[in-house]
Structure formats: structure tokens, C-alpha cells
Design a protein around this motif. Structure first.
Motif, PDB file in Angstrom:
ATOM      1  N   PRO A   1       0.816  -1.219   0.000  1.00  0.00           N
ATOM      2  CA  PRO A   1       0.000   0.000   0.000  1.00  0.00           C
ATOM      3  C   PRO A   1       0.851   1.272   0.000  1.00  0.00           C
ATOM      4  O   PRO A   1       0.532   2.254  -0.676  1.00  0.00           O
ATOM      5  CB  PRO A   1      -0.793  -0.111   1.307  1.00  0.00           C
TER       6      PRO A   1
ATOM      7  N   MET B   1       0.877   4.385  -2.707  1.00  0.00           N
ATOM      8  CA  MET B   1       0.720   5.790  -2.322  1.00  0.00           C
ATOM      9  C   MET B   1       1.859   6.641  -2.892  1.00  0.00           C
ATOM     10  O   MET B   1       1.622   7.741  -3.396  1.00  0.00           O
ATOM     11  CB  MET B   1       0.689   5.877  -0.802  1.00  0.00           C
TER      12      MET B   1
ATOM     13  N   LEU C   1       1.159   7.211  -6.624  1.00  0.00           N
ATOM     14  CA  LEU C   1       0.042   8.120  -6.899  1.00  0.00           C
ATOM     15  C   LEU C   1       0.360   9.560  -6.504  1.00  0.00           C
ATOM     16  O   LEU C   1      -0.266  10.490  -6.997  1.00  0.00           O
ATOM     17  CB  LEU C   1      -1.211   7.642  -6.163  1.00  0.00           C
TER      18      LEU C   1
ATOM     19  N   LEU D   1      -7.423  10.073  -6.674  1.00  0.00           N
ATOM     20  CA  LEU D   1      -7.022   9.249  -5.537  1.00  0.00           C
ATOM     21  C   LEU D   1      -6.780   7.789  -5.898  1.00  0.00           C
ATOM     22  O   LEU D   1      -6.372   7.007  -5.064  1.00  0.00           O
ATOM     23  CB  LEU D   1      -8.091   9.319  -4.440  1.00  0.00           C
ATOM     24  N   THR D   2      -7.112   7.379  -7.139  1.00  0.00           N
ATOM     25  CA  THR D   2      -6.988   5.954  -7.472  1.00  0.00           C
ATOM     26  C   THR D   2      -6.133   5.728  -8.712  1.00  0.00           C
ATOM     27  O   THR D   2      -5.852   6.641  -9.484  1.00  0.00           O
ATOM     28  CB  THR D   2      -8.369   5.320  -7.721  1.00  0.00           C
TER      29      THR D   2
ATOM     30  N   TYR E   1      -1.733  12.020  -0.510  1.00  0.00           N
ATOM     31  CA  TYR E   1      -0.695  11.005  -0.715  1.00  0.00           C
ATOM     32  C   TYR E   1       0.694  11.637  -0.683  1.00  0.00           C
ATOM     33  O   TYR E   1       1.649  11.033  -0.192  1.00  0.00           O
ATOM     34  CB  TYR E   1      -0.884  10.283  -2.050  1.00  0.00           C
TER      35      TYR E   1
ATOM     36  N   ILE F   1      -1.024   7.600   8.029  1.00  0.00           N
ATOM     37  CA  ILE F   1      -0.572   7.503   6.643  1.00  0.00           C
ATOM     38  C   ILE F   1      -0.748   6.078   6.119  1.00  0.00           C
ATOM     39  O   ILE F   1      -1.147   5.864   4.971  1.00  0.00           O
ATOM     40  CB  ILE F   1       0.927   7.890   6.545  1.00  0.00           C
ATOM     41  N   ARG F   2      -0.452   5.112   6.976  1.00  0.00           N
ATOM     42  CA  ARG F   2      -0.566   3.724   6.519  1.00  0.00           C
ATOM     43  C   ARG F   2      -2.022   3.341   6.280  1.00  0.00           C
ATOM     44  O   ARG F   2      -2.312   2.465   5.476  1.00  0.00           O
ATOM     45  CB  ARG F   2       0.100   2.784   7.526  1.00  0.00           C
TER      46      ARG F   2
ATOM     47  N   ILE G   1      -4.233   5.641   5.158  1.00  0.00           N
ATOM     48  CA  ILE G   1      -4.547   6.353   3.921  1.00  0.00           C
ATOM     49  C   ILE G   1      -4.059   5.562   2.716  1.00  0.00           C
ATOM     50  O   ILE G   1      -4.703   5.521   1.666  1.00  0.00           O
ATOM     51  CB  ILE G   1      -3.902   7.763   3.954  1.00  0.00           C
ATOM     52  N   ALA G   2      -2.913   4.891   2.877  1.00  0.00           N
ATOM     53  CA  ALA G   2      -2.313   4.165   1.761  1.00  0.00           C
ATOM     54  C   ALA G   2      -3.209   3.024   1.265  1.00  0.00           C
ATOM     55  O   ALA G   2      -2.992   2.497   0.172  1.00  0.00           O
ATOM     56  CB  ALA G   2      -0.946   3.624   2.166  1.00  0.00           C
ATOM     57  N   TRP G   3      -4.209   2.646   2.056  1.00  0.00           N
ATOM     58  CA  TRP G   3      -5.112   1.577   1.587  1.00  0.00           C
ATOM     59  C   TRP G   3      -6.146   2.100   0.597  1.00  0.00           C
ATOM     60  O   TRP G   3      -6.768   1.321  -0.130  1.00  0.00           O
ATOM     61  CB  TRP G   3      -5.826   0.913   2.770  1.00  0.00           C
ATOM     62  N   ILE G   4      -6.389   3.423   0.593  1.00  0.00           N
ATOM     63  CA  ILE G   4      -7.469   3.969  -0.239  1.00  0.00           C
ATOM     64  C   ILE G   4      -7.348   3.580  -1.719  1.00  0.00           C
ATOM     65  O   ILE G   4      -8.318   3.126  -2.312  1.00  0.00           O
ATOM     66  CB  ILE G   4      -7.565   5.516  -0.070  1.00  0.00           C
ATOM     67  N   PRO G   5      -6.140   3.713  -2.346  1.00  0.00           N
ATOM     68  CA  PRO G   5      -6.055   3.349  -3.763  1.00  0.00           C
ATOM     69  C   PRO G   5      -6.358   1.869  -4.011  1.00  0.00           C
ATOM     70  O   PRO G   5      -6.678   1.490  -5.132  1.00  0.00           O
ATOM     71  CB  PRO G   5      -4.596   3.643  -4.125  1.00  0.00           C
ATOM     72  N   PHE G   6      -6.261   1.061  -2.973  1.00  0.00           N
ATOM     73  CA  PHE G   6      -6.474  -0.370  -3.182  1.00  0.00           C
ATOM     74  C   PHE G   6      -7.910  -0.782  -2.918  1.00  0.00           C
ATOM     75  O   PHE G   6      -8.462  -1.638  -3.576  1.00  0.00           O
ATOM     76  CB  PHE G   6      -5.539  -1.175  -2.271  1.00  0.00           C
TER      77      PHE G   6
ATOM     78  N   GLU H   1     -13.012   2.679  -7.064  1.00  0.00           N
ATOM     79  CA  GLU H   1     -12.248   2.454  -8.293  1.00  0.00           C
ATOM     80  C   GLU H   1     -10.857   1.934  -7.962  1.00  0.00           C
ATOM     81  O   GLU H   1      -9.924   2.082  -8.748  1.00  0.00           O
ATOM     82  CB  GLU H   1     -12.148   3.766  -9.086  1.00  0.00           C
ATOM     83  N   GLY H   2     -10.733   1.325  -6.805  1.00  0.00           N
ATOM     84  CA  GLY H   2      -9.435   0.863  -6.347  1.00  0.00           C
ATOM     85  C   GLY H   2      -8.942  -0.366  -7.089  1.00  0.00           C
ATOM     86  O   GLY H   2      -9.660  -0.977  -7.895  1.00  0.00           O
ATOM     87  N   LEU H   3      -7.696  -0.718  -6.813  1.00  0.00           N
ATOM     88  CA  LEU H   3      -7.047  -1.824  -7.517  1.00  0.00           C
ATOM     89  C   LEU H   3      -7.774  -3.151  -7.304  1.00  0.00           C
ATOM     90  O   LEU H   3      -7.877  -3.957  -8.216  1.00  0.00           O
ATOM     91  CB  LEU H   3      -5.598  -1.963  -7.039  1.00  0.00           C
TER      92      LEU H   3
ATOM     93  N   LEU I   1     -11.707   6.055  10.432  1.00  0.00           N
ATOM     94  CA  LEU I   1     -11.217   6.288   9.069  1.00  0.00           C
ATOM     95  C   LEU I   1     -11.621   5.164   8.130  1.00  0.00           C
ATOM     96  O   LEU I   1     -12.108   5.399   7.030  1.00  0.00           O
ATOM     97  CB  LEU I   1      -9.688   6.415   9.116  1.00  0.00           C
TER      98      LEU I   1
END
Lengths: 271, 283
Positions: A27, A31, A34, A43-44, A241, B117-118, B120-125, B129-131, B230
């Protein structure tokens, strides 16, 4: 298990371990990537373009406040916490080299600080400050909250270090007529210097990243983790990010410098 | 008291003062406030059980407590299932001490970076529309993105496991590294299977580490609210989150009562764990 040939269980466990490391770092890497998008990034994934736009945006004035200020506060606080943690835990470690009346009470008191749910520390210190009519501030109440978290860890590490410590050196110095202070600075301190750097790093990072024990008692000016937490609810651009990337890189650099220093100090010691 | 003893006490004074001032007294203050009166706007000194009664008679509060236990239990179990093999690999399969240190450091570094932060880093996943959604749609497993990944119990548990599992890995590794290799070799020579070695030697000797790790993970999950807030998007609640909300709306006596119950529950769990395993040898 054969020495020349690794067994199946080795490869299975190695694969599991690799997945674990991926789980920890994956993860974070996402980040990082991105945060390097061009201004139209979101954000994605997929990444939209490549630029340092968002990283630079962190240093500008934000809608919710300035991160540079919050960083400054967190950094200052972490330095103070690290210093106090090192000094107090070394002193306590020195005392705990022998049994004394009340030592187990003090031991359990220290350990209990780790077990008490963090929100209680925050709430309790908040109530205490309001009862004695002191305003909560990041450099007073939050500082107190952080110490309840960093000191027990540092104390446990110091106990471990002093339990492996050979008292013969000290006794030799004392036999030769050195005072307590001289013995400490000339003999003991150089031997524990590498570990002291390690404890300092731990104190710094635990404080720099602390959230729950700060959350109710940081006062009007937020520390960096609180500032970032507040930002998660209303910022929907990659600047989130970018901020994460920069603070993480800062942590990495710091850990690297500390490890290097520890290596250097322990190597000098073995010479 | 001799001079020597005096200096010992002087050495432990600074640290002990910190804990008396900022741990013991604040908890006493919470306990006192939890019996104060609250009229909906302000609190007045007094002695009432109504704050506690309010908790025990409210369905919402009780289910929040159950929910907290549920998360603590699930996160604890997953952390244990991940940490045991990881620690075993580091302690027994990695032979060179140098590589042991390097791999252990690699596991430790993320835990020295910010929890927020760690998360937040999950959001893109995990996002819509995440991974994860993209991958599942790409594989044809789902047609529309699943909303539930981010802002769900799943996300809370995933993030908590990632945030706290080192607190389990480190003590188990610490216990395992002390196990006498001759014991394992002897068992092998006597024809024990790998499973028997785990069950009869390694697991019992790693038990104190598991106990310490369990105490850490369970109390960390019980005492926090940030991940809950969160990663669930405010949909699920925990006692920590509840306390935080009550403080935000200035209901201090209620928050204090909840905090005292939370503390007692945490202490109960810790004492149950300590009853099963003797951890003193680890320190």
C-alpha cells in the motif's frame, strides 16, 4: 532438514514471509506512485501523468492549515520526547541493575502504561488539566501523553541492555578510584551508546507518529498526525498522498541515519 | 537508608513521577468524574451511578461493547495466524544472524512510520475504483465495483492487522530465538514429525511471546478510534470511538464511565492471559 538442500517447508514459509512483506509495503508503494501524478491526478489508479506537482503542493498553504507548522510542532515535540525518554530510561535502567525495595511495583507501574487503552491516557490527562485549570497544549499535555507511551518501551529495552552488561568493567574503574560520574561517562556510556541511539530513535518515531494519546489533548495547534487525520475527511486530491509520501520518506531517512550511527558506534566499541 | 540505596531511588524517581502524574492520577480523575452528575449540558461534582446504569441499560452501548470485542477477537486471531509462521521463518529457517536482523528490521520499519498515513495508503487499493475492484472486474469475477471494500468492517480489520501485527511478530520471534536448537535436533533424531515438533516443543516455548503479543494487540485495538473512524467511514463504532464522540459533545461523566469499564475489561483480559502463561521469564 538437510543443510545442502532446503526443504519444501522452507520455500512455503519464505513465500508466506514475502507475502507478509508485500502486505506491509505494497500500500505504501501505491501511495508513493500516486503522489507523483500530474495535476489532473485522482485518488486511485491508474496513474494520470507524472509530475512533482503534488509533492510541491504540500509546502504551499493548504485549505485546512499549514503542514509545515504542524511538522515543526511534531518534530520539536519528538526531539523533546526522545531526549527525556533516553535520559529517564537510562537512569531507571541503572537503578534496576539490582533489586531494591519497591522495584517490582515500579516495574509493573511502568508496564501497565502499555496495557492501559490509549484513549484513557488522553481522556485522563485532559480531565487532569481541566481540573487544575491548565490549558491543554501540544507541548504540555500531549508531551505528557507521549511519555506514557515511549518510556515503558525504552525502559524494557534498557533492562535488556543492562542485563547483558558485564559489571566487571565498572568495578575495575571503581577499584582504580574513579567516581560514579566518571565511571558512567568513561565506561558505561560508551558501552551502551549504540543502544541509546536506538532508544532515542524509538522515542522519536513513537512520538512523531502518535495519534490516540495526543488526540484529545493537543490543544488548539495540531501535531502532524492529527492534522493529517483531519485532512482525510475533506481532502480528495493526491496532495494527501504527497504528504504521506514525504513524511514516510522522512521517517525512512531518520531510521537509516540512526541505524548507521548505531552500526558505527558498536563497531568502534568492538575495536 | 544508605547512600547507595538513596541514589537508586533518585535514579528511578523521574520515570516513576511521570507515571504517577500522567497515568495514575489521570485514571483516578477519570474514576472520580465517572460518578459525577451530568444534566445534559454540564457536570457537577456528586456521587451517582447513573452514568454506569445508562451504559448497562442501553442496547446501543452494549452492542458497541460487543462490537469492540468482535474486532479485538478477529484482529487478534488473524495477527496470530500471520505472526506465528512469520516469526518461525525468521527464527528457524533464516540461518544467518545477520540476515535475521536485516529481515526483522525490514518488518519493523513500517511500524516506525505514521499509522494514519498507513491507513490512507489503503485507499487506492480498497476504494470504489481501487485496484482490488479493478482486478476483480478484470478477472470477470464481479460486474460492478463492490462498495464495501473501503469503509467497511473488512477495511477496519485489514488495516488493524497491518498496523498491529508487528506487536505480535516481535515477542513471538523473541521467544523463538531463545529456544535451544538442540531440543529440536534431538526431537528430530528421535523421529518426531514436523507437526509434533511444533506442538510439543516450539508452541509451548513460544507461548509467553504469544501471550505478550496478544496483550499488545488486544489492548491496542480496544483503546483506539482512528482506524475505526477512518476505515469504516464512521459506520461502525467501538468503545474508543464512542468515548471520543462523547468528549466531543462534552459528556465527560459518560465518557469517563465508559473509559473505566473499558479499562476494567482490558485488565480482565490481560489477567486471564497472564493466568495461562508465565511471561516473567521473557523480561
Amino acid at each position: 532438514m538437510n543443510k545442502s538442500k532446503k526443504s519444501i517447508s522452507y520455500y512455503l514459509l519464505a513465500a508466506f514471509f514475502s507475502l507478509f512483506v508485500l502486505f506491509l509495503y505494497g500500500p505504501m508503494l501505491g501511495m508513493f506512485l500516486l503522489s507523483l501524478q500530474s495535476p489532473e491526478g485522482t485518488l486511485t489508479f491508474p496513474m494520470r501523468g507524472f509530475s512533482f506537482y503534488w509533492l510541491q503542493s504540500v509546502f504551499g498553504e493548504q485549505r485546512v492549515g499549514s503542514f509545515v507548522d504542524a511538522f515543526g510542532r511534531s518534530f520539536t515535540l519528538a526531539i523533546i520526547i526522545a531526549s527525556i525518554t533516553v535520559v529517564f530510561s537510562v537512569l531507571a535502567g541503572l537503578a534496576f541493575r539490582k533489586q531494591f525495595k519497591g522495584s517490582s511495583t515500579i516495574f509493573y507501574l511502568t508496564i501497565s502504561s502499555l496495557i492501559v487503552p490509549s484513549i484513557l491516557v488522553s481522556l485522563g490527562i485532559g480531565i487532569l488539566f481541566s481540573l487544575i485549570n491548565l490549558p491543554v497544549q501540544w507541548f504540555s499535555s500531549a508531551l505528557a501523553g507521549h511519555l506514557t507511551w515511549t518510556l515503558p518501551f525504552a525502559f524494557l529495552i534498557m533492562l535488556g541492555i543492562f542485563s547483558r552488561f558485564n559489571p566487571a568493567y565498572e568495578e575495575a574503574a571503581r577499584d582504580l578510584g574513579a567516581s560514579e560520574t566518571t565511571t558512567f561517562w568513561e565506561i558505561v556510556f560508551p558501552l551502551i551508546a549504540a543502544s541509546v541511539v536506538g532508544v532515542g530513535l524509538l522515542g522519536f518515531t513513537l512520538s512523531y507518529d502518535e495519534f490516540t494519546r495526543t488526540s484529545l489533548i493537543s490543544g488548539a495547534s495540531n501535531t502532524l498526525p492529527l492534522e493529517i487525520f483531519g485532512m482525510t475527511t475533506n481532502v480528495t486530491s493526491p496532495s494527501l498522498y504527497a504528504l504521506g509520501t514525504l513524511t514516510t520518506i522522512f521517517s525512512f531517512v531518520l531510521i537509516g541515519v540512526a541505524l548507521f550511527t548505531m552500526q558505527f558506534l558498536s563497531r568502534r566499541q568492538t575495536k | 537508608m544508605s547512600n547507595k540505596n538513596l541514589s537508586t531511588y533518585l535514579l528511578v524517581t523521574p520515570q516513576t513521577l511521570i507515571f504517577i502524574l500522567f497515568l495514575v492520577i489521570p485514571i483516578i480523575a477519570i474514576a472520580v468524574i465517572s460518578f459525577w452528575n451530568f444534566n445534559g449540558f454540564s457536570m457537577t461534582p456528586g456521587f451517582t451511578f447513573s452514568n454506569y446504569l445508562g451504559i448497562f441499560t442501553s442496547q446501543v452501548y452494549l452492542s458497541t461493547y460487543l462490537n469492540t470485542f468482535k474486532f479485538a477477537g478477529i484482529v487478534w486471531l488473524i495477527c496470530l495466524l500471520i505472526s506465528y509462521p512469520v516469526a518461525y521463518f525468521l527464527a528457524f529457517e533464516v540461518k544467518s544472524p545477520q540476515w535475521q536482523t536485516i529481515w526483522f528490521l525490514i518488518c519493523t520499519v513500517p511500524f516506525l512510520t505514521s499509522n494514519i498515513i498507513r491507513m490512507i495508503a489503503w485507499i487506492p487499493f480498497l476504494g470504489r475504483e481501487g485496484l482490488l475492484n479493478q482486478a476483480l472486474m478484470g478477472l470477470g469475477l464481479i460486474e460492478r465495483p463492490i462498495e464495501m471494500f473501503l469503509f467497511s468492517d473488512f477495511a477496519v480489520i485489514l488495516a488493524m492487522v497491518q498496523l498491529y501485527c508487528l506487536f505480535m511478530v516481535a515477542p513471538i520471534f523473541n521467544s523463538m530465538i531463545r529456544i535451544d536448537r538442540a531440543l529440536v535436533a534431538a526431537a528430530k533424531d528421535l523421529g518426531s514429525s514436523g507437526f509434533q515438533i511444533q506442538k510439543e516443543i516450539i508452541l509451548p516455548l513460544a507461548a509467553p511471546g504469544i501471550a505478550i503479543g496478544s496483550i499488545f494487540v488486544i489492548t491496542l485495538v480496544m483503546g483506539e478510534f482512528a482506524t475505526m473512524r477512518l476505515m469504516s467511514g464512521g459506520k461502525t463504532s467501538s468503545v474508543g470511538y464512542l468515548i471520543k464522540n462523547q468528549i466531543d459533545s462534552l459528556q465527560y461523566p459518560m465518557a469517563a464511565a465508559n473509559a473505566i469499564i473499558l479499562l476494567l475489561l482490558a485488565l480482565l483480559i490481560v489477567s486471564l492471559i497472564l493466568r495461562t502463561v508465565d511471561i516473567r521469564k521473557q523480561l
